[in-house]
Design an enzyme around this catalytic site. Structure first.
Site, PDB file in Angstrom:
ATOM      1  N   HIS A  76       0.850  -1.202   0.000  1.00  0.00           N
ATOM      2  CA  HIS A  76       0.000   0.000   0.000  1.00  0.00           C
ATOM      3  C   HIS A  76       0.881   1.247   0.000  1.00  0.00           C
ATOM      4  CE1 HIS A  76      -4.187  -1.488   1.472  1.00  0.00           C
ATOM      5  NE2 HIS A  76      -3.638  -2.353   0.626  1.00  0.00           N
ATOM      6  N   TYR A 204      -8.987   5.774   7.896  1.00  0.00           N
ATOM      7  CA  TYR A 204      -9.151   6.093   9.316  1.00  0.00           C
ATOM      8  C   TYR A 204     -10.142   7.249   9.387  1.00  0.00           C
ATOM      9  CZ  TYR A 204      -4.712   3.592  10.206  1.00  0.00           C
ATOM     10  OH  TYR A 204      -3.716   2.649  10.296  1.00  0.00           O
ATOM     11  N   PRO A 296      -3.684   0.929  18.815  1.00  0.00           N
ATOM     12  CA  PRO A 296      -3.440   0.426  17.455  1.00  0.00           C
ATOM     13  C   PRO A 296      -3.695   1.445  16.347  1.00  0.00           C
ATOM     14  CG  PRO A 296      -5.403  -0.578  18.397  1.00  0.00           C
ATOM     15  CD  PRO A 296      -4.774   0.211  19.474  1.00  0.00           C
ATOM     16  N   LYS A 300       1.278   0.364  15.032  1.00  0.00           N
ATOM     17  CA  LYS A 300       2.666   0.325  15.483  1.00  0.00           C
ATOM     18  C   LYS A 300       3.014  -0.836  16.398  1.00  0.00           C
ATOM     19  CE  LYS A 300       3.902   3.496  13.008  1.00  0.00           C
ATOM     20  NZ  LYS A 300       4.353   2.838  11.798  1.00  0.00           N
ATOM     21  N   TYR A 388       4.234   6.778   9.830  1.00  0.00           N
ATOM     22  CA  TYR A 388       3.418   5.610   9.482  1.00  0.00           C
ATOM     23  C   TYR A 388       4.263   4.545   8.771  1.00  0.00           C
ATOM     24  CZ  TYR A 388      -0.926   3.110   8.446  1.00  0.00           C
ATOM     25  OH  TYR A 388      -1.933   2.165   8.404  1.00  0.00           O
TER      26      TYR A 388
END
Ligand code: FAS
Ligand code: PHB
Length: 394
Positions: A76, A204, A296, A300, A388
């Site tokens: 991704h 998200y 979460p 990580k 990220y």
């Protein structure tokens, strides 16, 4: 009668931390014994992480267990942040030159178990009363019981990879151990469903009714989460109630692509930020969830555990191969520097993306303003992106 065993490194816990450490040390010819209070099928049945940083992929390649990951994982190059239906894509590849891999922790664990089993390496499953002892001596030991019989393993080093509720952290004297914690006023309700994901990339979402995350395990299997109350029970959440809430929080445009169905896994996880210092006491080294927990939101937990193991395995290999104890001596300080930076990112993204019962109208405005700033600033988006995809190992 006590069964006696001897090894170089005794690893308590066969989750991702313990299994990866065992595999990396085996690659370097270092002998280990791995203990777990559960058995392999139980451990593989725990549905947890889904996103791997490039550093984690590299570690699995070095461990020789990345073939299936490359065959089945999904690369991704970005993900979306959404606020009340407005979406902003964080262009990971464009902003950092890196991507992440979508490949479930369950699969990582299976690949690591397969590798160790193929080597005929020693596991003790379903152990009880595990007690790390003589931590300050150069011959520490681990006592445990299995099938009603007493065992003791003498070793050079003990790796505490036994997760948040293990025994290793508790073996550090209370006057030495320092802990730091933030418990969030909500949990995550997660489901697995055999339906194509609502979107090609992760979303998200922060909605007035709460957070939602659209993730996946493959092109036909979706992993979805919604923020729920800390005291919610699974019985409170039928599939029908989940789908209605999830669609609302994603917004009508995104939800138009949502394919619903019967969930085949459903669980509620509490959210906390937690760090224990130091991560070394004598010849006991902590790694992974035994030493730290992150919410979460930033994907990580597993990746931070892997980073610990990369540093710990490097230190142990330097000891055995070169007789150098520099990295062992610096382990706790080095690893904690990175742990705290990852804790910060996970806390920041959780604070931005969730509805907090105690938030005033001003704080809700601050959340929206931060989202609008990230959406309008390449610098702010890059800060999210570089965390990220994974910070440098040190
Ligand atoms: P683990 O907890 O995985 O493994 C510890 C092992 O030690 C277990 O097998 C346990 O049986 C064993 N053990 C415990 N006590 C013992 C004892 N006394 N003796 C012997 N063995 C003992 N991370 C993400 O990145 N994304 C997510 O979405 C995500 N979701 C999560 C959901 C839940 C419900 C939980 C609990 C965690 C989630 N995490 C997530 C974090 C998770 O992936 C962890 O970071 C990861 O499992 C850490 O691996 P370990 O350090 O090996 O600890
Ligand atoms: C998951 O797919 O389980 C997942 C992905 C990203 C997160 C948390 C969980 O931040």
């Amino acid at each position: 009668m006590t069964h006696t065993h001897k090894t170089q490194v005794c690893i308590i816990g066969s989750g991702p931390s313990g299994l990866l450490l065992a595999q990396l040390l085996a690659q370097a010819g270092i002998d280990t014994i791995v203990l777990d209070r559960q058995d392999r099928s139980y451990i593989e049945g725990r549905i947890r992480a889904g996103v791997l940083e490039q550093g984690t992929v590299t570690a699995l390649e070095e461990a020789g267990v990345a073939d299936r990951l490359h065959a089945e994982g999904l690369s991704h190059s970005g993900f979306d942040l959404a606020f009340d239906g407005t979406r902003h894509r964080i262009d990971l590849a464009g902003l950092t030159g890196k991507s992440v891999m979508v490949y479930g922790q369950t699969e990582v664990t299976k690949d690591l178990f397969d590798a160790r089993t193929a080597q005929g390496q020693t596991f003790f499953f379903n152990v009880e009363d595990v007690v790390p002892t003589d931590l300050k001596s150069d011959q520490p030991s681990v006592r445990f019981r299995q099938n009603g019989e007493d065992h003791v393993i003498t070793c050079d080093y003990i790796a505490g990879c036994d997760g948040f509720r293990g025994v290793s952290r508790a073996a550090i004297p209370a006057d030495v151990l320092r802990t730091f914690e933030r418990v969030y006023p909500f949990g995550w309700l997660g489901i697995l469903v055999e339906k194509p994901p609502v979107s090609d990339e992760l979303i998200y979402a922060n909605h007035a009714r709460g957070f939602a995350l659209a993730s996946m395990r493959s092109e036909t299997r979706s992993r979805y989460y919604i923020q729920c109350d800390v005291d919610d029970k699974l019985a409170d959440w039928s599939d029908g109630r989940f789908w209605e809430e999830f669609a609302t929080r994603l917004g009508p445009d995104t939800a138009a692509n949502l394919q619903t169905g019967a969930s085949f896994e459903k669980s509620i996880a509490p959210l906390r930020s937690f760090v224990a210092e130091p991560m070394r006491y004598g010849n006991l080294f902590l790694a992974g969830d035994a030493a730290h927990i992150v919410p979460p939101t930033g994907a990580k937990g597993l990746n931070l555990a892997v980073a610990d193991i990369r540093l710990l395995s490097r230190a142990l290999i330097a000891h055995y191969r070169e007789g150098s104890d520099h990295h062992l001596g610096a382990y706790s300080e080095t690893v904690l520097r990175r742990v705290w930076k990852v804790e910060r990112f996970s806390w920041q993204l959780s604070t931005l993306m969730h509805q907090f019962p105690e938030n005033s109208p001003f704080e809700k405005k601050m959340q929206r303003a931060e989202f609008d700033y990230i959406a309008s600033s390449e610098a702010a988006s890059k800060a999210i992106a570089e965390n990220y995809v994974g910070l440098p190992l040190e």
